[in-house]
Design an enzyme around this catalytic site. Structure first.
Site, PDB file in Angstrom:
ATOM      1  N   GLU A 296       0.137   3.452  -2.600  1.00 12.60           N
ATOM      2  CA  GLU A 296       0.942   4.646  -2.850  1.00 12.60           C
ATOM      3  C   GLU A 296       0.459   6.064  -2.658  1.00 12.60           C
ATOM      4  O   GLU A 296       1.079   6.874  -3.425  1.00 12.60           O
ATOM      5  CB  GLU A 296       1.797   4.406  -4.161  1.00 12.60           C
ATOM      6  CG  GLU A 296       2.068   2.958  -4.526  1.00 12.60           C
ATOM      7  CD  GLU A 296       3.164   2.644  -3.065  1.00 12.60           C
ATOM      8  OE1 GLU A 296       3.885   3.328  -2.583  1.00 12.60           O
ATOM      9  OE2 GLU A 296       3.361   1.408  -3.001  1.00 12.60           O
ATOM     10  N   GLY A 297      -0.488   6.345  -1.832  1.00 14.43           N
ATOM     11  CA  GLY A 297      -1.057   7.516  -1.843  1.00 14.43           C
ATOM     12  C   GLY A 297      -2.304   7.713  -2.611  1.00 14.43           C
ATOM     13  O   GLY A 297      -2.403   7.737  -3.836  1.00 14.43           O
TER      14      GLY A 297
END
Lengths: 591, 591
Positions: free
Chosen positions: B435-436
């Site tokens: 997620e990043g």
């Protein structure tokens, strides 16, 4: 699949520019000139790159297997061990009287680094053997030395350390393994030992277990613990192997990492053992192994980080993602390599500055051991005793942290086993735990080493730093970037030491701050190394050394550590001086 | 084998003493009284303890297997997923129009925590489905909502996010997957996606992939990216399942952890897809999922640390080793439990203070989301946008660090897989990446969120803290222990923000300090949480609450965080203000 190349240029810098080994007044050091160490390290690097590194993933995947009571090592390990043996790599610093090459300990350590970087699990078979060699060399009788040392020097036989039991790790006073004296002077050893690295395997003809056990009737606690030689196969008077001894593998542990090394439960069932050193003085002999092992584990910390860093760096140069905010650096490509991004740089610089600083510290530590042992220098002995828990604890904490940081450079690919970054993290993790968990290192530092000899070693260390700062005060190229931060960090360390002394009546205060103090001292050590390396780099530049880019890079690298890592000491001091109250406030039931 | 019990008392404290949810002016919050949330959380805790936790080690050992193109989940997962589904746990905050329970988002988040603590790999199947639900709810047509949402709400069908490609992760502008428009308004999607969590499995009838792809002829870069619904099975007009779509699993990745979750390579070969939201505006729709997912990943960070902490605490109370330096605490036993040792306490307190602080921060964040979405409160929206990268980045870094710390309490046993502590570490590691990656969170914080809306959100955050400090200034029980350290840390954060603004012409300076700023802000956030929790605890004590020991413990726990962790902000500020020069000094070739 990761790669590894020995950092020969940096190793040579540490040995010759920083430590000036061939000019040191330690027996054997005069031979360590640049050409000699270059030849040795280049060869070690080849073995590491060509032979050991490719087996690293193999060992991780296959692990060791217990088959009919015999441990099978991963495919290729045995052949590689033969090559390491026949190359003489196991004998570098060993006594020529037993077949060793008689080189200084520092040469053994620096040549070990590539092996550990390339394949930590593999290197442990040799590492524990070296520890057993040292214990027998220092504490054995002439007959014991003659029997065991020549084969340990060549690693035809390997060694182990049998300390831990299921209910007793740090607190060896709880030990239950018993050694019953026999009429012939030998003992019969019975008990279960766990976490025995290289406990059994198929790469050596015999395995020489050094086993801590209790002789019935001795004192309680650690004062009643003795050390025994318990071989897998008994040795006949003519040196040939005799009967199988009653020591066997109960199980190979399934671990987070170092799968290539067999971590065994060893069962001693009335096994024949021979007292090593004096009865009830086993801890002393064990600490001969332990102190050496702790420096070696400190080396593992940065050596794993070095390997992880090399791969992170290669990935950062290769992986195209995003653009430099100041403008495209790779305008013809779809994106810039991620090394252009400041946060990736930060990460890489953290790794690089730690690894190079820790290499310097470890090798300086090795010269202190040589100086202590070969010159009988008690100051050097005091200093390395003080720094050993720091080298072990700080370097393995940071080494793991840097392996994690290197993995992070790969993004999602770092989490996939095939890329190999996970293995560096999983392997590096053990170094924070074994040979005394890092909390125990901190306890050793604050509870034992800090006050040793009336505090002389720590004061000598602080004086050494201040002396360096004073001597170089006029050097403008060092003053603001290196000396000022080093001086501030050293003042923090001194203040922390004084704080502990002032809390002598509340020992929980010193213990509550021990871990922070270990890290504080670690930063001061690396700060000193970087300041000294900067001095060495300036000297080389002033002497118009040919590879000025290397020395300029060294200076810039050092500035990073001083600017961005030394500020940690003030935080650690602030934590330490909060004392015991916050740490001990809760009743155990209220957690 | 580890155990897990949901920390119901602390969850209730966060919801009611700290956040006073039932008194908040947000639709649906009035129903969240103590009795209601207690009933829900108790039931969630039972599911977690009895059903999910025992499957955690099973999932780790077995992993997922690809058999004839179908992913097989570990033994017991499917039955447990049925139980979670039929218990209504997948629908808590979903829209009643599609079968949801319509409760606030905060209720979903707090009920999720036990599931994530007990079995993170398992919880991801539901987590990504919730993200897909949200994206379709916010961006889908009425027909799309009617088709997909009811089944996603129940998790009869599960969702995925298909973003990453082998050559493109962070930099989605490099994306190659193409979507060709068809005459009937649908698209045909072709390309390879990697790292797809829950990409395929045998626990749902259909899998609804949300796929980023490029419509030919659109703008270059991320501005030409669109989002598509690509189901595993096409859905007939009557809602029954139709033909198998041309999306298939290429491989299940072998990962460091979360083995129970199938991380797949997904191949789209002319697969039928439906545009979700507007053409070329796929990033906007994707960020609906992403922001929610980031808060959920922040929760994973502390939830894994909570599970690891519970087991470390139990071990520290149980393991006998050494004696309290002040005198035996367990004189009848062979040694004292290791919880008596200050360094073990330090370690446990680090874990406890992080977990409780992060729980408070995450749940506060969830209320901000409710306030932003249900009340249209733009200030709340600005604040949670600012804090989302901090909750994700800081909490997953620290959560991993604390899982490692918990493992350390076990000494050598922590390294043995059977004890389960390694799994917590290996599982927690992914949260720093997906997620990043956390470096991207830091970039988002400094490069986007800090300057958003002319800096209003960050100034509002600083004002909120200062308001709290001012209001409580006269409270002697808070002043020195909580308010002063919070004020100092907040001043450091403000100074760092001003430093970045002053470096507007040298953007590398802000980027070089972004990671430090993310951690600085994280400490300020947890400092604020602890100060507010201390206020809440004092209020309860003043009101003569029955369980005063809980509140006293809360105060003592908070004092630890303030005393020993808030000093980090000064160090981080010192690092930040060294600017870009040390970080960027080296030419990439000179590393």
């Amino acid at each position: 699949m990761p790669s590894y190349t020995a950092p020969l240029r940096d190793m040579q810098f540490v040995l010759h520019d920083l430590l000036k080994v061939s000019a040191q007044d330690i027996p054997g050091y005069a031979d360590l000139d640049r050409a000699f160490t270059a030849a040795v390290l280049e060869e070690a690097g080849k073995v590491a790159t060509n032979l050991l590194q490719p087996l690293n993933a193999v060992g991780d995947r296959q692990g060791c297997r217990l088959e009919n009571g015999v441990v099978r090592t991963p495919t290729g390990f045995a052949a590689a061990f033969d090559a390491v043996r026949s190359g003489g790599w196991t004998a570098i610093d060993c006594d020529p009287a037993y077949g060793g090459q008689g080189l200084p300990y520092v040469m053994h350590m620096v040549a070990q680094e590539p092996f550990v970087s390339a394949n930590m699990a593999f290197s442990i078979y040799q590492g524990v053997t070296h520890g057993a060699y040292s214990a027998i060399l220092w504490h054995g009788t002439d007959a014991q030395k003659a029997t065991w040392l020549p084969k340990l020097v060549t690693c035809e036989w390997t060694g182990t350390m049998n300390l831990t039991e299921p209910h007793c790790g740090t607190d060896l006073g709880l030990m239950r393994t018993r050694a019953e004296p026999q009429a012939d002077g030998s003992y019969r050893v019975t008990g279960q030992k766990i976490f025995i690295s290289a406990g059994d395997h198929d790469m050596a003809d015999n395995i020489v277990h050094l086993v801590l056990a209790r002789i019935p009737g001795g004192p309680d606690g650690v004062k009643g613990v003795s050390l025994f030689i318990v071989p897998k196969f008994l040795v006949n008077p003519d040196g040939t192997l005799g009967a199988r001894n009653a020591v066997s593998v109960g199980k190979i542990e399934e671990k987070m990492g170092i799968h290539g090394n067999a971590t065994c439960i060893m069962n001693h069932d009335d096994a024949v053992g021979y007292l090593l050193g004096k009865a009830h003085k086993g801890m002393r002999a064990m600490f001969t192994m332990m102190n050496e092992a702790r420096l070696g584990v400190g080396l593992q910390g940065y050596a794993q980080a070095e390997a992880a860093y090399q791969n992170a760096l290669a990935y950062a140069r290769d992986r195209l993602q995003g653009r430099d905010i100041l403008g495209a650096q790779n305008p013809d490509g779809p994106a810039d390599p991620i090394i252009v991004h400041p946060d990736v740089r930060r990460n890489l610089m953290d790794q690089k500055t730690f690894v190079e600083g820790a290499r310097a510290l470890t090798m300086w530590g090795a010269t202190l051991i040589d100086r202590a042992q070969k010159n009988g220098d008690t100051d050097a002995d005091g200093l390395i005793s003080l720094l050993t828990p720091v080298i072990k604890g700080f370097q393995t904490d940071k080494g793991f942290e840097m392996a994690v940081a290197a993995q992070q450079v790969f993004g999602g690919h770092g989490y996939i086993e095939a890329w190999g970054m996970s293995q560096f993290v999983r392997d590096a993790r053990i170094a924070m735990i074994y040979e005394g968990a890092n909390g125990i290192q901190a306890l050793d530092l604050v509870g034992r080493k800090l006050g040793a000899d009336g505090g002389r070693p720590v004061m000598a260390f602080l004086d050494l730093i201040r002396g360096f700062v004073t001597t170089n005060q006029a050097e403008a190229r060092l003053k603001a970037d290196f000396l000022d931060p080093l001086e501030a960090a050293t003042a923090d360390m001194h203040a922390a030491a004084l704080y502990f002394m002032g809390q002598i009546k509340t020992p929980h205060a010193a213990l509550a701050g021990s871990y922070d103090f270990m890290h504080l001292t670690g930063h001061v050590c690396l700060g000193l190394m970087w300041a000294q390396m900067a001095r060495a780099a300036l000297d080389a530049l002033d002497a118009r050394a040919s590879d000025s880019a290397f020395y300029e890079t060294k200076l810039a690298t050092g500035r990073y550590y001083m600017a961005r890592h030394l500020p940690a000491t003030a935080m650690l001091l602030a934590r330490i001086t909060t004392g015991a109250a916050p740490v001990m406030a809760l009743d155990a039931a209220h957690f």
